[in-house]
Write a protein that holds these residues in place. Structure first.
Motif, PDB file in Angstrom:
ATOM      1  N   THR A  55      -7.934  -2.352  -2.836  1.00  0.00           N
ATOM      2  CA  THR A  55      -7.604  -1.139  -3.326  1.00  0.00           C
ATOM      3  C   THR A  55      -9.060  -1.088  -4.710  1.00  0.00           C
ATOM      4  N   ASP A 154     -10.025   3.341   3.797  1.00  0.00           N
ATOM      5  CA  ASP A 154      -8.988   1.929   3.983  1.00  0.00           C
ATOM      6  C   ASP A 154      -8.316   1.603   4.537  1.00  0.00           C
ATOM      7  N   GLU A 155      -8.165   0.062   5.500  1.00  0.00           N
ATOM      8  CA  GLU A 155      -7.499   0.083   6.544  1.00  0.00           C
ATOM      9  C   GLU A 155      -8.227   1.079   7.617  1.00  0.00           C
TER      10      GLU A 155
HETATM   11 MG    MG Z   1      -4.733  -1.837   0.672  1.00  0.00          MG
END
Ligand code: MG
Ligand code: ADP
Length: 529
Positions: A55, A154-155
C-alpha cells in the motif's frame, strides 16, 4: 535503483513526517524497489506477498504526485473487496496526515450510493474502490476521469479470481491514455500478464520475494487430519517415532492447555509453556524438559522463542503457524548439533494451500504421509519391546521366570510361544481388545483415516455402480451427511468405503434393505488390511 531509506527519495517533508509518525524505520523490499520506479512516472508490475507493505509502495508516490490544489479526481486505486478498499484508504490517509487539501475516498458496493456521490462531489483527488462500484459511478458520471493520471490495480490476481476482469478493462478504457498504470499482485498468472500487455506501457517488472531462509536439514512430513482426530494422530506418531524430546506448537494458549491435559490423560509426560505463565513456572517447565522428566513440551510461538535444547528429536505443528516464517523458527528447534530431527505438520481442509505456500516461501519440501494405523503402532511397540528383551535375556538372571513358565506349560495346553505372545500383548497395552460394539465388530477395519470404519459392499464396477451411487445410497438411507463419507475404493465385484465410526452402526442397519443399481446388497465391516 533501490533505495535503503525514505530520506533519499526527496519526498515532501509532510510525507516524511507521516512515515515517521507511522513508525516505518526503513522501506520494505517492495517499497525500496517500487517507489523509485513509480516516482519516475513509469508503469510498473509489482509482485510481492501479502503484508509486505504494497500500500505504501504505491501510496507514497501517489501522494507525491497528486496536486492538492486541483480538486478534480486524479488517481484511482482498484481493490478486490470492501475491506481492502477501506484499509488502503486508511493507510493513504495516514500517509497524507500532514498534507493539506488531499481527499481520499473509499467506494464500494453495499454502501449508499447517494452518500458516496455527495463525498465524491466535494473535491476528491484519490478514489479507492472496488471495480463494480467504480464502474457504476463512471456510468452515472459521478466519477469523471478526464484528469486521472494514475491508476493502481491492487491485488490484481484476487480481482481476477473474483471475476472483475471485464469491469477492470472497462475502467481502464475510460481513463485517459496519457497516464501511469501500476499493478500489484501476489501471483502472476497469464490473465494478469495479458492485462499488463494491453493496458501498460513498457512496464517495469519488480519482484520482491522474501529474504532467503535457511531451513534446517530435517525430514518434514505432513498429515491431513480432521481437527477432532489430531489428538489421536499425535499419539500414534509419538508411539511410532518415540522421539526422545519433542516440542508441539499450538497457535493459542487455550489449545496448549487443552492438549497438555489430553496428553496427560493418555499417559504421556507433557507440560505446557505459554505467555500467561509466571517466570518461575516457565523455568520449572523448562528445567523438567531439559532433564527429560517431561519429554513433551507444548508451546505457543512466543513462549517457545529462544528455547534451545539439543535433544529435541521431533517438532509437531499441531496447528499450522500463522506466519510462514514461524514454520522455519519452529522446526529449527530440532535437528540441532548433528542429531536426527523430524517435523510433523497437521493440516485440515483448505490448510493444504497454506502448507503449499510455506513450502514455496521456505523453498523446502514437506512430504505427505499416511497416518500410521493401529497395526503400525502395535508393530513399533512390539519391535521396541523385543529390543529390550535382548538386553534382559543377556544380562539378567531368569531362573525364577523360566521355572514359572515351565510350570504353566506343564499345567496347561499352552506352548511357551503362546505364553510369550500373551505377555507381549500385555506389554503393548492391547490386552483387552476394544472391539464389539452392539454386536458389530468395529475393531481395525483397515480404515486409512482415524475415527473411520471401512465397510465392505458386495457391488462393484462390473455391476456398473459408480462412487456416486454408493454415496447416494449410504447418505440417502442412513441420513448421514454425504460429505462425511471418506475414501471409496471400487473394484470389479466389490467396494470399500469409509464412514465415521459414529455412523457405522446406522449405516449397516439402514443398508440391510437397500438396493444399488437394482441389486440387493450386503454391507459389512471390512477385514483389517
Ligand atoms: Mg495490500
Ligand atoms: P500488503 O498490501 O503488501 O499486504 P500492507 O500495505 O497492507 O501490505 O502493509 C502491511 C502492514 O505493514 C501495514 O500495517 C503497514 O502499515 C505496515 N508497513 C508498511 N510498510 C512498512 C515499513 N516500511 N515498515 C514497517 N511497517 C510497514
Amino acid at each position: 535503483m533501490e533505495i535503503t531509506n525514505f530520506e533519499s527519495l526527496g519526498l515532501y517533508p509532510e510525507i516524511e513526517k507521516a512515515i515517521k509518525y507511522m513508525g516505518f524505520e526503513e522501506p520494505s523490499l517492495i517499497q525500496a524497489k517500487a517507489i523509485p520506479v513509480m516516482m519516475e512516472g513509469r508503469d510498473l508490475i509489482g509482485q510481492a506477498q501479502t503484508g509486505t507493505g504494497k500500500t505504501a509502495a504505491f501510496g507514497i508516490p501517489l501522494l507525491q504526485k497528486v496536486d492538492p490544489k486541483n480538486k478534480k479526481l486524479q488517481a484511482i486505486v482498484l481493490c478486490p473487496t470492501r475491506e481492502l478498499a477501506i484499509q488502503v484508504a486508511e493507510e493513504i490517509r495516514n500517509l497524507a496526515k500532514y498534507m493539506h487539501g488531499i481527499k481520499v475516498v473509499p467506494i464500494y458496493g453495499g454502501q449508499e450510493i447517494v452518500k458516496q456521490i455527495r463525498s465524491l462531489k466535494s473535491g476528491t483527488q484519490i478514489v479507492i474502490g472496488t471495480p463494480g462500484r467504480v464502474m457504476d459511478h463512471m456510468r452515472r458520471k459521478t466519477i469523471k476521469m478526464e484528469e486521472v493520471h494514475t491508476v493502481v490495480l491492487d491485488e490484481a490476481d484476487e480481482m481476477l479470481n473474483m471475476g472483475f476482469r471485464e469491469d477492470i478493462e472497462t475502467i481502464l478504457e475510460g481513463v485517459p491514455e496519457e497516464r501511469q498504470t501500476a499493478l500489484f499482485s501476489a501471483t502472476m498468472p497469464k490473465p494478469i500478464l495479458e492485462i499488463t500487455r494491453k493496458y501498460q506501457k513498457q512496464a517495469e517488472m519488480i519482484k520482491a520475494t522474501k529474504k532467503e531462509l535457511t531451513v534446517p536439514n530435517i525430514e518434514q512430513f505432513y498429515y491431513e487430519v480432521k481437527p477432532k482426530n489430531k489428538e489421536e494422530v499425535l499419539s500414534r506418531l509419538l508411539d511410532v517415532y518415540t522421539p526422545k524430546l519433542s516440542v508441539i506448537f499450538c497457535n493459542t494458549k487455550k489449545q496448549v492447555d487443552l492438549l497438555v491435559t489430553a496428553l496427560l490423560g493418555r499417559g504421556y509426560f507433557a507440560a505446557g509453556l505459554h505467555g500467561d505463565m509466571k517466570q518461575e513456572q516457565r523455568d520449572r517447565v523448562m528445567q523438567g524438559f531439559r532433564s527429560g522428566k517431561t519429554d513433551i513440551l507444548v508451546a505457543t510461538d512466543v513462549a517457545a522463542r529462544g528455547i534451545d535444547v539439543d535433544e529435541v528429536e521431533a517438532v509437531f505443528n499441531y496447528d499450522l503457524p500463522q506466519d510462514d516464517e514461524y514454520y522455519v523458527h519452529r522446526i529449527g528447534r530440532t535437528g540441532r548439533a548433528g542429531r536426527v530431527g523430524r517435523s510433523f505438520s497437521f493440516v485440515s481442509g483448505r490448510e493444504v494451500y497454506k502448507l503449499k505456500e510455506i513450502q514455496r516461501y521456505c523453498k523446502t519440501k514437506i512430504y505427505a504421509q499416511k497416518v500410521p494405523s493401529l497395526d503400525d503402532v502395535a508393530n513399533t511397540k512390539i519391535e521396541n519391546i523385543l529390543d529390550d528383551v535382548d538386553g534382559i535375556i543377556e544380562n539378567g538372571d531368569l531362573t525364577m521366570m523360566i521355572q514359572a513358565i515351565q510350570n504353566k506349560v506343564n499345567d496347561s495346553d499352552y506352548t511357551a510361544m503362546d505364553i510369550a505372545a500373551a505377555f507381549l500383548k500385555m506389554c503393548i497395552g492391547m490386552a483387552d481388545d476394544e472391539t464389539e460394539e452392539d454386536g458389530f465388530d468395529f475393531g481395525d477395519t483397515g480404515a486409512e483415516e482415524p475415527g473411520m470404519v471401512r465397510l465392505f459392499i458386495n457391488i462393484g464396477k462390473k455391476q456398473k455402480a459408480k462412487p456416486g451411487d454408493i454415496v447416494g445410497a449410504l447418505a440417502g438411507e442412513s441420513g448421514m451427511p454425504g460429505k462425511l463419507i471418506g475414501t471409496i475404493d471400487m473394484f470389479d465385484k466389490y467396494t470399500f468405503v469409509e464412514v465415521p465410526r459414529e455412523y457405522a452402526k446406522e449405516v449397516l442397519m439402514a443398508m440391510k434393505h437397500t438396493k444399488i443399481k437394482g441389486k440387493t446388497i450386503a454391507v459389512e465391516p471390512a477385514n483389517q488390511k
